[in-house]
Scaffold this motif. Structure first.
Motif, PDB file in Angstrom:
ATOM      1  N   ASN A   1       8.004   3.536  12.400  1.00  0.00           N
ATOM      2  CA  ASN A   1       8.282   4.298  11.181  1.00  0.00           C
ATOM      3  C   ASN A   1       9.757   4.650  11.030  1.00  0.00           C
ATOM      4  O   ASN A   1      10.149   5.237  10.021  1.00  0.00           O
ATOM      5  CB  ASN A   1       7.447   5.587  11.148  1.00  0.00           C
TER       6      ASN A   1
ATOM      7  N   GLY B   1      -5.782  -2.942   6.989  1.00  0.00           N
ATOM      8  CA  GLY B   1      -6.624  -2.636   5.833  1.00  0.00           C
ATOM      9  C   GLY B   1      -6.088  -1.398   5.141  1.00  0.00           C
ATOM     10  O   GLY B   1      -5.087  -0.813   5.581  1.00  0.00           O
TER      11      GLY B   1
ATOM     12  N   THR C   1       5.237  11.829  14.854  1.00  0.00           N
ATOM     13  CA  THR C   1       5.851  12.777  15.793  1.00  0.00           C
ATOM     14  C   THR C   1       6.309  14.012  15.027  1.00  0.00           C
ATOM     15  O   THR C   1       6.679  13.897  13.856  1.00  0.00           O
ATOM     16  CB  THR C   1       7.092  12.169  16.474  1.00  0.00           C
TER      17      THR C   1
ATOM     18  N   GLY D   1       4.106  11.276   3.428  1.00  0.00           N
ATOM     19  CA  GLY D   1       2.700  10.920   3.309  1.00  0.00           C
ATOM     20  C   GLY D   1       1.996  10.939   4.659  1.00  0.00           C
ATOM     21  O   GLY D   1       2.517  10.423   5.647  1.00  0.00           O
TER      22      GLY D   1
ATOM     23  N   VAL E   1      -6.617   2.317   4.416  1.00  0.00           N
ATOM     24  CA  VAL E   1      -7.382   3.479   4.882  1.00  0.00           C
ATOM     25  C   VAL E   1      -7.639   4.398   3.691  1.00  0.00           C
ATOM     26  O   VAL E   1      -6.704   4.790   2.987  1.00  0.00           O
ATOM     27  CB  VAL E   1      -6.621   4.230   5.998  1.00  0.00           C
TER      28      VAL E   1
ATOM     29  N   GLY F   1       1.057   6.841   5.871  1.00  0.00           N
ATOM     30  CA  GLY F   1       2.062   6.009   6.546  1.00  0.00           C
ATOM     31  C   GLY F   1       2.505   6.627   7.855  1.00  0.00           C
ATOM     32  O   GLY F   1       2.674   5.938   8.866  1.00  0.00           O
TER      33      GLY F   1
ATOM     34  N   ILE G   1       0.877  -1.185   0.000  1.00  0.00           N
ATOM     35  CA  ILE G   1       0.000   0.000   0.000  1.00  0.00           C
ATOM     36  C   ILE G   1       0.907   1.226   0.000  1.00  0.00           C
ATOM     37  O   ILE G   1       1.804   1.323   0.844  1.00  0.00           O
ATOM     38  CB  ILE G   1      -0.890   0.038   1.261  1.00  0.00           C
TER      39      ILE G   1
ATOM     40  N   PHE H   1       8.238  -0.092   2.020  1.00  0.00           N
ATOM     41  CA  PHE H   1       7.033  -0.924   2.072  1.00  0.00           C
ATOM     42  C   PHE H   1       5.912  -0.390   1.181  1.00  0.00           C
ATOM     43  O   PHE H   1       4.861  -1.012   1.082  1.00  0.00           O
ATOM     44  CB  PHE H   1       6.531  -1.048   3.515  1.00  0.00           C
TER      45      PHE H   1
ATOM     46  N   GLY I   1       1.173   5.406   0.173  1.00  0.00           N
ATOM     47  CA  GLY I   1       0.612   6.742   0.365  1.00  0.00           C
ATOM     48  C   GLY I   1       1.590   7.752  -0.219  1.00  0.00           C
ATOM     49  O   GLY I   1       1.615   8.021  -1.407  1.00  0.00           O
ATOM     50  N   GLY I   2       2.491   8.268   0.648  1.00  0.00           N
ATOM     51  CA  GLY I   2       3.485   9.242   0.196  1.00  0.00           C
ATOM     52  C   GLY I   2       4.758   8.613  -0.331  1.00  0.00           C
ATOM     53  O   GLY I   2       5.622   9.319  -0.860  1.00  0.00           O
ATOM     54  N   GLY I   3       4.931   7.299  -0.139  1.00  0.00           N
ATOM     55  CA  GLY I   3       6.116   6.603  -0.651  1.00  0.00           C
ATOM     56  C   GLY I   3       7.389   6.857   0.140  1.00  0.00           C
ATOM     57  O   GLY I   3       8.481   6.509  -0.293  1.00  0.00           O
ATOM     58  N   HIS I   4       7.275   7.467   1.340  1.00  0.00           N
ATOM     59  CA  HIS I   4       8.461   7.840   2.120  1.00  0.00           C
ATOM     60  C   HIS I   4       8.998   6.737   3.020  1.00  0.00           C
ATOM     61  O   HIS I   4       9.996   6.933   3.706  1.00  0.00           O
ATOM     62  CB  HIS I   4       8.123   9.039   3.019  1.00  0.00           C
ATOM     63  N   ASN I   5       8.334   5.627   3.067  1.00  0.00           N
ATOM     64  CA  ASN I   5       8.732   4.582   4.013  1.00  0.00           C
ATOM     65  C   ASN I   5      10.200   4.181   3.820  1.00  0.00           C
ATOM     66  O   ASN I   5      10.631   3.948   2.688  1.00  0.00           O
ATOM     67  CB  ASN I   5       7.794   3.381   3.787  1.00  0.00           C
TER      68      ASN I   5
ATOM     69  N   TYR J   1      10.316   3.341  17.338  1.00  0.00           N
ATOM     70  CA  TYR J   1       9.180   3.796  16.534  1.00  0.00           C
ATOM     71  C   TYR J   1       9.171   2.999  15.224  1.00  0.00           C
ATOM     72  O   TYR J   1      10.162   2.983  14.504  1.00  0.00           O
ATOM     73  CB  TYR J   1       9.361   5.287  16.314  1.00  0.00           C
TER      74      TYR J   1
ATOM     75  N   LEU K   1      -2.056   5.012  -3.707  1.00  0.00           N
ATOM     76  CA  LEU K   1      -3.110   5.971  -3.355  1.00  0.00           C
ATOM     77  C   LEU K   1      -2.668   7.409  -3.590  1.00  0.00           C
ATOM     78  O   LEU K   1      -3.382   8.340  -3.240  1.00  0.00           O
ATOM     79  CB  LEU K   1      -3.481   5.772  -1.881  1.00  0.00           C
TER      80      LEU K   1
ATOM     81  N   ILE L   1       8.166  16.472  10.287  1.00  0.00           N
ATOM     82  CA  ILE L   1       8.955  17.693  10.079  1.00  0.00           C
ATOM     83  C   ILE L   1       9.387  17.901   8.622  1.00  0.00           C
ATOM     84  O   ILE L   1      10.130  18.829   8.335  1.00  0.00           O
ATOM     85  CB  ILE L   1      10.197  17.715  10.995  1.00  0.00           C
TER      86      ILE L   1
HETATM   87  C1  LIG Z   1      12.391  12.729   4.960  1.00  0.00           C
HETATM   88  C2  LIG Z   1      11.544  12.000   5.972  1.00  0.00           C
HETATM   89  C3  LIG Z   1      11.140  12.659   7.116  1.00  0.00           C
HETATM   90  C4  LIG Z   1      10.355  12.009   8.060  1.00  0.00           C
HETATM   91  N1  LIG Z   1       9.975  12.688   9.190  1.00  0.00           N
HETATM   92  C5  LIG Z   1       9.153  12.095  10.077  1.00  0.00           C
HETATM   93  C6  LIG Z   1       8.679  12.818  11.209  1.00  0.00           C
HETATM   94  O1  LIG Z   1       9.018  13.985  11.424  1.00  0.00           O
HETATM   95  N2  LIG Z   1       7.823  12.183  12.046  1.00  0.00           N
HETATM   96  C7  LIG Z   1       7.418  10.910  11.840  1.00  0.00           C
HETATM   97  O2  LIG Z   1       6.620  10.416  12.624  1.00  0.00           O
HETATM   98  N3  LIG Z   1       7.871  10.198  10.792  1.00  0.00           N
HETATM   99  C8  LIG Z   1       8.724  10.759   9.915  1.00  0.00           C
HETATM  100  N4  LIG Z   1       9.179  10.043   8.839  1.00  0.00           N
HETATM  101  C9  LIG Z   1       8.866   8.621   8.735  1.00  0.00           C
HETATM  102  C10 LIG Z   1       7.544   8.415   8.051  1.00  0.00           C
HETATM  103  O3  LIG Z   1       6.523   8.528   9.016  1.00  0.00           O
HETATM  104  C11 LIG Z   1       7.491   7.013   7.421  1.00  0.00           C
HETATM  105  O4  LIG Z   1       8.521   6.917   6.468  1.00  0.00           O
HETATM  106  C12 LIG Z   1       6.120   6.704   6.796  1.00  0.00           C
HETATM  107  O5  LIG Z   1       6.098   5.340   6.459  1.00  0.00           O
HETATM  108  C13 LIG Z   1       5.870   7.520   5.562  1.00  0.00           C
HETATM  109  O6  LIG Z   1       4.554   7.370   5.131  1.00  0.00           O
HETATM  110  P1  LIG Z   1       4.209   7.432   3.571  1.00  0.00           P
HETATM  111  O7  LIG Z   1       2.733   7.381   3.416  1.00  0.00           O
HETATM  112  O8  LIG Z   1       4.950   8.550   2.940  1.00  0.00           O
HETATM  113  O9  LIG Z   1       4.925   6.105   3.106  1.00  0.00           O
HETATM  114  P2  LIG Z   1       4.526   4.909   2.122  1.00  0.00           P
HETATM  115  O10 LIG Z   1       5.830   4.321   1.720  1.00  0.00           O
HETATM  116  O11 LIG Z   1       3.618   5.333   1.060  1.00  0.00           O
HETATM  117  O12 LIG Z   1       3.730   3.934   3.071  1.00  0.00           O
HETATM  118  C14 LIG Z   1       4.358   3.377   4.166  1.00  0.00           C
HETATM  119  C15 LIG Z   1       3.570   2.221   4.681  1.00  0.00           C
HETATM  120  O13 LIG Z   1       2.422   2.730   5.340  1.00  0.00           O
HETATM  121  C16 LIG Z   1       1.318   1.918   5.099  1.00  0.00           C
HETATM  122  N5  LIG Z   1       0.286   2.695   4.392  1.00  0.00           N
HETATM  123  C17 LIG Z   1       0.457   3.781   3.608  1.00  0.00           C
HETATM  124  N6  LIG Z   1      -0.733   4.251   3.226  1.00  0.00           N
HETATM  125  C18 LIG Z   1      -1.668   3.458   3.776  1.00  0.00           C
HETATM  126  C19 LIG Z   1      -3.087   3.433   3.767  1.00  0.00           C
HETATM  127  N7  LIG Z   1      -3.796   4.367   3.147  1.00  0.00           N
HETATM  128  N8  LIG Z   1      -3.729   2.438   4.423  1.00  0.00           N
HETATM  129  C20 LIG Z   1      -3.032   1.487   5.092  1.00  0.00           C
HETATM  130  N9  LIG Z   1      -1.686   1.477   5.144  1.00  0.00           N
HETATM  131  C21 LIG Z   1      -1.020   2.446   4.504  1.00  0.00           C
HETATM  132  C22 LIG Z   1       1.753   0.737   4.319  1.00  0.00           C
HETATM  133  O14 LIG Z   1       2.113  -0.316   5.156  1.00  0.00           O
HETATM  134  C23 LIG Z   1       3.000   1.279   3.621  1.00  0.00           C
HETATM  135  O15 LIG Z   1       3.830   0.290   3.232  1.00  0.00           O
HETATM  136  C24 LIG Z   1       9.968  10.676   7.865  1.00  0.00           C
HETATM  137  C25 LIG Z   1      10.367  10.011   6.704  1.00  0.00           C
HETATM  138  C26 LIG Z   1      11.165  10.649   5.774  1.00  0.00           C
HETATM  139  C27 LIG Z   1      11.643   9.912   4.571  1.00  0.00           C
END
Ligand SMILES: Cc1cc2nc3c(=O)[nH]c(=O)nc-3n(C[C@H](O)[C@H](O)[C@H](O)COP(=O)(O)OP(=O)(O)OC[C@H]3O[C@@H](n4cnc5c(N)ncnc54)[C@H](O)[C@@H]3O)c2cc1C
Length: 460
Positions: free
Chosen positions: A415, A194, A145, A135, A196, A138, A68, A78, A70-74, A413, A89, A130
């Motif tokens: 994430n 699931g 935080t 996304g 979201v 995620g 799944i 993942f 969202g923002g692809g930042h994982n 944490y 998404l 920050i």
């Molecule tokens: C530059 C950077 C700065 C960051 N700073 C912070 C910070 O200040 N605080 C903090 O808490 N974290 C921070 N993070 C960590 C961030 O919270 C995680 O990387 C998180 O996974 C990013 O979410 P995403 O939607 O972008 O990632 P994605 O890679 O899109 O998704 C990550 C995972 O989340 C799950 N997911 C995504 N969307 C859904 C959905 N709609 N329904 C169910 N599951 C879903 C899936 O398991 C997916 O594999 C940072 C990351 C980066 C790269």
């Protein structure tokens, strides 16, 4: 896979279905962390809930591993999966602010910057992370935080409701009154339960903040870390104050004379007027030397939220490790300094994000996220644009983390974890809540369809 089945799936979707021969495939499969290079079979770029339902059903029926995005930042990537289906998404954007109730409804492709942009004109904000390109989905599902955490809690503490497509393709809403156990699990349990498709958040009155970074040469780092440790528990909760060890990048807008210097950094965010912020910071700053760089000023909250975006664009190498930190002993500080002195690249860093204040007023078992007695969430991140630095930044991060880990209570944490840390680390992230999470996983996803994540296995 049967060609006709795939064609029919594509026709069922309102969004694009991107397979390996599609001209957008290589762009569409790219993740934020370029150290991760996955080759999915199909990317379903969902346009709406109907698309998400179709994708979940297709992935389950075709027995494909499902990621799944969202923002692809994982960090471990993942948001994608080799030889499987990506439920992407990222184009499901939309934010609706309800100024009467100070709530915000957010679609799952939004970044935190998308939400800040929509809420700021109403003088409202939801506490996110920050970097504004992260996304919401995620970040929220892992906990969330950021600069507003001390005052308003984790992002999940502000999650009121979520719409979810479950593993069997059914659609439910989770709130405190309906499917409350699912809402409990989503508040920290990641993408295990699931997909979201909509989040409802409580927002807060935040508009102009006194905020920004202050940096000292690393010669002062020991004194600053000790003073910060002693100051933070007594500091006003209006003040967010994270600390970091890093280098000054050799780039504008940083003054040339500091390029490549190792620094200790504080980033402040005071939700209130400058005079109050200065009063709140005075007990700390009056005991410290004048910072070499001081970029604190009154600014719109979204300006702070996007201040570091330019330093960390998509497409770099990232390897990170985290831990919850309860106390920062003198010995732990010395260990930090020893490893920070060996930082291999100018973007690599160590950050401590405060998770006290409002976070501590939520009980350990009230949400899946259980580290309510920790003081900080620590991340050590090796970062560099060059793929040839991947091995070196990984080695540095692991050595730094291994040296610090014995000082910490166990668990980190989710994430800030990679995919090579093992099941025991996932369990430690949730502590005593893991057993209930495994039971809820069995209830909502008994076959572990959603397993491309920090995986909670269904209870036996
Ligand atoms: C530059 C950077 C700065 C960051 N700073 C912070 C910070 O200040 N605080 C903090 O808490 N974290 C921070 N993070 C960590 C961030 O919270 C995680 O990387 C998180 O996974 C990013 O979410 P995403 O939607 O972008 O990632 P994605 O890679 O899109 O998704 C990550 C995972 O989340 C799950 N997911 C995504 N969307 C859904 C959905 N709609 N329904 C169910 N599951 C879903 C899936 O398991 C997916 O594999 C940072 C990351 C980066 C790269």
């Amino acid at each position: 896979m049967n060609h006709e089945v795939v064609t029919k799936f594509g026709l069922d979707l309102r969004g694009a279905l991107i397979g390996r021969t599609h001209p957008d495939y290589n762009e569409a499969r790219k993740l934020y962390n370029a150290m991760v290079d996955k080759q999915p079979l199909l990317i379903a770029r969902c346009a709406d809930v109907a698309d998400v339902t179709a994708a979940v059903n297709f992935g389950r029926e075709q027995r494909l591993p499902i990621a799944i995005r969202g923002g692809g930042h994982n960090g471990p990537g993942f948001g994608s999966v080799d030889e499987g289906l990506v439920i992407d998404l990222s184009t499901m954007k939309g934010v609706r602010v309800d100024p009467t109730n100070s709530t915000v409804r957010v679609s799952p492709g939004c970044t935190s910057g998308d939400v800040d942009h929509a809420t700021h004109p109403f003088g409202l904000a939801v506490p996110f992370g920050i970097v504004s390109t992260t996304g919401v989905a995620g970040l929220t599902l892992g906990g969330g935080t950021g600069h507003l955490t001390r005052k308003f809690g984790l992002t999940i503490d502000n999650l009121l409701e979520a719409d979810v497509v479950l593993a069997d393709g059914s659609f439910v809403t989770a709130s405190k009154t309906v499917n409350a156990d699912l809402l409990w699990a989503l508040r920290g349990g990641g993408g295990n339960f699931g997909v979201v498709t909509s989040f409802l958040f409580q927002a807060h009155a935040v508009s102009m903040v006194f905020a920004g970074p202050m940096a000292w040469g690393q010669g002062h780092a020991r004194a600053i870390m000790r003073a910060y440790r002693d100051f933070l528990p007594k500091a006003s909760e209006e003040l967010g104050l994270m600390i970091g060890l890093k280098m000054v990048p050799a780039n504008s807008p940083f003054p040339k004379e500091f390029w490549g210097h190792r620094i200790c950094l504080l980033v402040a965010c005071y939700n209130g007027p400058e005079s109050d912020a200065k009063k709140a910071l005075a007990p700390l700053l009056s005991a410290l030397p004048t910072p070499a760089l001081n970029w604190t000023a009154m600014m719109p909250y979204p300006a702070l939220q996007s201040m570091f975006d330019g330093l960390y664009p998509k497409g770099m190498q990232w390897y990170w490790r985290g831990d919850f930190v309860r106390e920062l002993s003198d010995e732990a500080i010395d260990t930090h300094l020893e490893h920070a002195a060996k930082v291999p690249t100018e973007l690599s860093l160590m950050h401590l994000y405060p998770i006290d204040g409002a976070v501590h007023r939520v009980g350990k078992n009230e949400t899946a996220w259980s580290a309510r007695d920790a003081t900080w969430s620590m991340v050590i991140a090796g970062i560099d644009p060059k793929p040839q630095e991947a091995a070196q930044i990984t080695r540095w991060t692991k050595a730094y983390w291994e040296a610090l880990h014995p000082f910490n209570p166990g668990g980190g944490y989710s994430n800030f974890m990679m995919d090579d840390e093992g099941d025991a680390r996932v369990k430690a992230a949730y502590g005593e809540n893991y057993t209930r999470l495994a039971a809820l996983k069995k209830k909502y996803d008994p076959t572990n369809l959603f397993r491309v994540n920090q995986n909670i296995r269904p209870a036996a």
